[in-house]
Design a protein around this motif. Structure first.
Motif, PDB file in Angstrom:
ATOM      1  N   LYS A   4      -3.793   4.247  -2.915  1.00 17.66           N
ATOM      2  CA  LYS A   4      -3.400   3.299  -3.944  1.00 17.66           C
ATOM      3  C   LYS A   4      -2.734   2.065  -3.343  1.00 17.66           C
TER       4      LYS A   4
ATOM      5  N   GLU B 115      -0.990  -0.790 -10.514  1.00 15.20           N
ATOM      6  CA  GLU B 115      -1.397   0.161  -9.476  1.00 15.20           C
ATOM      7  C   GLU B 115      -2.918   0.316  -9.548  1.00 15.20           C
ATOM      8  N   ASP B 116      -3.545   0.341  -8.393  1.00 13.15           N
ATOM      9  CA  ASP B 116      -4.997   0.446  -8.362  1.00 13.15           C
ATOM     10  C   ASP B 116      -5.401   1.210  -7.110  1.00 13.15           C
ATOM     11  N   ASN B 117      -6.614   1.718  -7.106  1.00 17.65           N
ATOM     12  CA  ASN B 117      -7.153   2.337  -5.906  1.00 17.65           C
ATOM     13  C   ASN B 117      -7.806   1.277  -5.027  1.00 17.65           C
TER      14      ASN B 117
ATOM     15  N   ILE C   5      -0.293  -1.431  -4.750  1.00 16.20           N
ATOM     16  CA  ILE C   5       0.536  -1.935  -5.834  1.00 16.20           C
ATOM     17  C   ILE C   5       0.542  -3.455  -5.758  1.00 16.20           C
TER      18      ILE C   5
ATOM     19  N   VAL D 282       8.594   0.197  -7.250  1.00 16.83           N
ATOM     20  CA  VAL D 282       7.508   1.065  -7.691  1.00 16.83           C
ATOM     21  C   VAL D 282       7.146   2.060  -6.598  1.00 16.83           C
ATOM     22  N   LEU D 283       7.041   1.575  -5.356  1.00 15.68           N
ATOM     23  CA  LEU D 283       6.697   2.461  -4.235  1.00 15.68           C
ATOM     24  C   LEU D 283       7.795   3.483  -3.976  1.00 15.68           C
TER      25      LEU D 283
ATOM     26  N   VAL E  50       7.633  -4.559  -6.061  1.00 20.23           N
ATOM     27  CA  VAL E  50       6.672  -3.623  -5.473  1.00 20.23           C
ATOM     28  C   VAL E  50       7.394  -2.436  -4.846  1.00 20.23           C
TER      29      VAL E  50
ATOM     30  N   TYR F 110       0.831  -1.199   0.000  1.00 14.55           N
ATOM     31  CA  TYR F 110       0.000   0.000   0.000  1.00 14.55           C
ATOM     32  C   TYR F 110       0.866   1.251   0.000  1.00 14.55           C
ATOM     33  N   SER F 111       0.429   2.253  -0.750  1.00 16.22           N
ATOM     34  CA  SER F 111       1.119   3.532  -0.757  1.00 16.22           C
ATOM     35  C   SER F 111       0.902   4.245   0.574  1.00 16.22           C
TER      36      SER F 111
ATOM     37  N   ASP G  93       7.034   6.558  -5.541  1.00 19.14           N
ATOM     38  CA  ASP G  93       5.690   7.065  -5.201  1.00 19.14           C
ATOM     39  C   ASP G  93       5.824   8.332  -4.381  1.00 19.14           C
TER      40      ASP G  93
END
Length: 225
Positions: A52, A74-76, A54, A220-221, A217, A46-47, A224
């Motif tokens: 969001k 990535e999604d909400n 991941i 990517v984070l 992951v 989680y961000s 963020d």
């Protein structure tokens, strides 16, 4: 790779629990593995800065443990934080990630629980039933159940028990390192699941499937803002 079973993700808490109870009856806790050439790992994070999450899927060659394919989505967050119902938050982007990979795995390892769940239907079981593939739940921490500490050497294990039912094994993957919690997801026996986790964890506490998905992951984070 498309799921074989589909259902709505827009559910109330009560509807989600009912669906878990229905789908849990489809879980197969015995070996239905074909020749395993590729193993997938799944991780979700989680961000800290938004709503969001991941999801990452990596596919490793079973013998070399080299990554041959991967996808990140990535999604909400669309489902509330409710213990025991995490799969309804995390599986939608995981399914999307599986739809992006080109190399089909014969086995999936999830960073989470399978039968070691109050309704015997954790994320690993949920994913396994949806994609109709053998899956293993491999958690860093215990969700429920009692156990005695396993021996200190690699391969030592002890049963994880809930209401006199063995729901998983507490497995030591490296000498003197904290154990992990292995449970059946779908189409695999507990013994075979533990054998595979040991095979996938030749050097570190966590299996390479989890480690490499987690690294993906975090990359990517890391970007963020």
């Amino acid at each position: 790779m498309e799921p074989r079973v589909k259902h709505s993700w827009k559910l109330t808490e009560k509807e989600a629990v009912q669906l878990q109870q229905e789908l849990a009856r489809q879980v197969i806790a015995e070996d239905r593995l074909a020749d395993v050439q590729y193993v997938a790992g799944v991780d979700v994070a989680y961000s800290k800065h938004s709503d969001k999450l991941i999801a990452a899927v990596v596919v490793l060659e079973a013998e070399s443990l080299n990554m041959v394919d991967s996808a990140v989505v990535e999604d909400n967050v669309h489902f509330p934080y409710i213990p025991g119902l995490f799969s309804f938050r995390e599986l939608p982007p995981v399914i999307k990630a599986f739809q992006q990979i080109k190399t089909a795995p014969q086995l999936i390892v999830c960073d989470g629980q399978g039968l070691a769940h109050p309704r015997r239907f954790g994320l690993a079981s949920h994913l396994g039933v949806l994609v109709d593939l053998p899956t293993i739940g491999c958690g860093k921490t215990r969700l429920l159940g009692e156990f005695e500490k396993p021996g200190s050497v690699r391969g030592s294990m002890s049963p994880l028990v809930d209401h006199d039912e063995v729901i998983g094994n507490v497995l030591r993957t490296q000498d003197g390192v904290k154990p992990i919690f292995v449970s059946v997801g779908h189409k695999i026996s507990l013994r075979t699941a533990c054998d595979w986790i040991l095979k996938l964890a030749p050097r570190y506490r966590l299996p390479e499937t989890t480690r490499q998905a987690d690294q993906l992951v975090n990359r990517v984070l890391g970007g963020d803002g």
